[in-house]
Design a protein around this motif. Structure first.
Motif, short mmCIF file in Angstrom:
data_model
loop_
_atom_site.label_atom_id
_atom_site.label_comp_id
_atom_site.label_asym_id
_atom_site.label_seq_id
_atom_site.Cartn_x
_atom_site.Cartn_y
_atom_site.Cartn_z
N UNK A 147 -10.35 10.02 3.34
CA UNK A 147 -11.03 9.43 2.19
C UNK A 147 -12.50 9.14 2.51
N UNK A 148 -12.74 8.56 3.69
CA UNK A 148 -14.11 8.21 4.08
C UNK A 148 -14.97 9.45 4.37
N UNK A 149 -14.32 10.54 4.76
CA UNK A 149 -15.06 11.76 5.08
C UNK A 149 -15.64 12.45 3.85
N UNK A 150 -15.13 12.10 2.68
CA UNK A 150 -15.62 12.69 1.43
C UNK A 150 -16.80 11.87 0.91
N UNK A 151 -18.01 12.42 0.87
CA UNK A 151 -19.19 11.66 0.41
C UNK A 151 -19.02 11.09 -1.00
N UNK A 152 -18.19 11.74 -1.80
CA UNK A 152 -17.99 11.27 -3.18
C UNK A 152 -17.30 9.91 -3.23
N UNK B 283 -17.97 7.35 -1.19
CA UNK B 283 -18.78 6.30 -0.56
C UNK B 283 -18.87 5.06 -1.46
N UNK B 284 -18.53 3.91 -0.88
CA UNK B 284 -18.57 2.65 -1.61
C UNK B 284 -17.37 2.41 -2.51
N UNK B 285 -16.42 3.35 -2.52
CA UNK B 285 -15.25 3.21 -3.37
C UNK B 285 -14.09 2.56 -2.62
N UNK B 286 -13.08 2.16 -3.36
CA UNK B 286 -11.90 1.53 -2.78
C UNK B 286 -10.82 2.57 -2.54
N UNK B 287 -10.27 2.59 -1.34
CA UNK B 287 -9.18 3.49 -1.02
C UNK B 287 -7.88 2.91 -1.59
N UNK B 288 -7.34 3.59 -2.62
CA UNK B 288 -6.12 3.09 -3.26
C UNK B 288 -5.12 4.23 -3.49
N UNK B 289 -5.14 5.19 -2.56
CA UNK B 289 -4.27 6.34 -2.69
C UNK B 289 -3.26 6.38 -1.54
N UNK B 290 -2.26 7.26 -1.69
CA UNK B 290 -1.28 7.40 -0.63
C UNK B 290 -0.58 6.08 -0.32
N UNK B 291 -0.44 5.78 0.96
CA UNK B 291 0.21 4.52 1.35
C UNK B 291 -0.61 3.31 0.93
N UNK B 292 -1.92 3.50 0.77
CA UNK B 292 -2.80 2.39 0.38
C UNK B 292 -2.56 1.96 -1.06
#
Length: 262
Positions: A162-167, A169-178
């Motif tokens: 998720x962090x490796x995708x520049x798109x 940046x600054x967003x909340x990780x809420x996918x997969x197990x998260x």
């Protein structure tokens, strides 16, 4: 038991002092973070060699701790190599203590982490001196360990992608197990160490429960979940909404918009 504990303490002292000397050389105390995982591997290997308890159980615990510690240490090492500069926590500590920081870092960073590793590893050292074979409780512990390793490894991999995708940046990780827990990696650590404790409990080392209890405190309060979430809401737009719909630690289905209003 005393012999194994002293051997593990001595090995940890050598590891932590060595890492501290390296940190002085490169002026970066945050190398201690990757060392955290490797330190448990050191304890597991020393306990395997110095213990005189059931060999099968000593070997099993060494494998469980080794796989967990090497994965965690490797992940944190790669993350450290991608980052530049010292972690902000240690930068603040360096500025606060000035010329006294080298000695302060030896005690408050490397020394403290060495002590914590020794305490959390009590199921490892305790089981290393107990006789008796492997039973049902052992395999329940292994299953819990496996669940924990899955959550930790998959959660870390999902976050890194998720962090490796520049798109993002600054967003909340809420996918997969998260999507089911705000901290799948911390929940994974929790399961790993309670699983290892069950293996030790099968051997009669009930008193080693202090190890997973301390790890639980670290993960949920002292340096884990609560500490991280004190400021992240200010740095991540939408994080407060993520908190409202997502379990803080133990995985659970996300709350529906209707449920959040009631």
């Amino acid at each position: 038991m005393t012999t194994v504990l002293l051997a593990c303490a001595g090995a940890l002292a050598v590891l932590m002092v060595g890492a501290w000397l390296v940190s002085l050389r490169i002026k970066d105390v945050s190398i201690v973070d990757p060392i955290w995982g490797y330190a448990y591997v050191v304890v597991a290997v020393v306990a395997l060699l110095a213990g005189d308890g059931d060999e099968g159980r000593r070997t099993l615990i060494a494998v469980l701790v080794g796989l967990w510690g090497l994965r965690l240490g490797g992940y944190l090492t790669l993350r450290k190599l991608r980052e530049s500069g010292e972690d902000y926590r240690y930068v603040e500590m360096r500025e606060k203590h000035g010329d006294a920081f080298p000695l302060v870092s030896l005690g408050m960073v490397f020394g403290l982490q060495g002590v914590l590793v020794l305490v959390v590893s009590l199921p490892v050292t305790g089981a290393a001196v107990q006789d008796g074979g492997l039973g049902l409780l052992t395999w329940i512990g292994v299953a819990l360990w496996a669940i924990g390793l899955f959550f930790e490894a998959v959660g870390d991999a999902q976050l890194a992608r998720f962090k490796a995708d520049p798109a993002n940046e600054g967003q909340v990780m809420d996918r997969g197990l998260w999507r089911y827990t705000r901290h799948p990696n911390y929940f994974g650590d929790f399961c790993v160490w309670w699983g290892i404790y069950l293996v030790a409990l099968q051997a009669g080392a009930w008193w080693a429960v202090i190890g997973p209890l301390v790890m639980t405190q670290l993960l949920m309060r002292t340096s884990g979940k609560d500490r991280l979430e004190k400021t992240i809401g200010k740095r991540r737009p939408g994080y407060e909404e993520y908190v409202r719909r997502t379990s803080g630690f133990f995985p659970a289905p996300p709350k529906s918009p209707l449920a959040r209003k009631t």
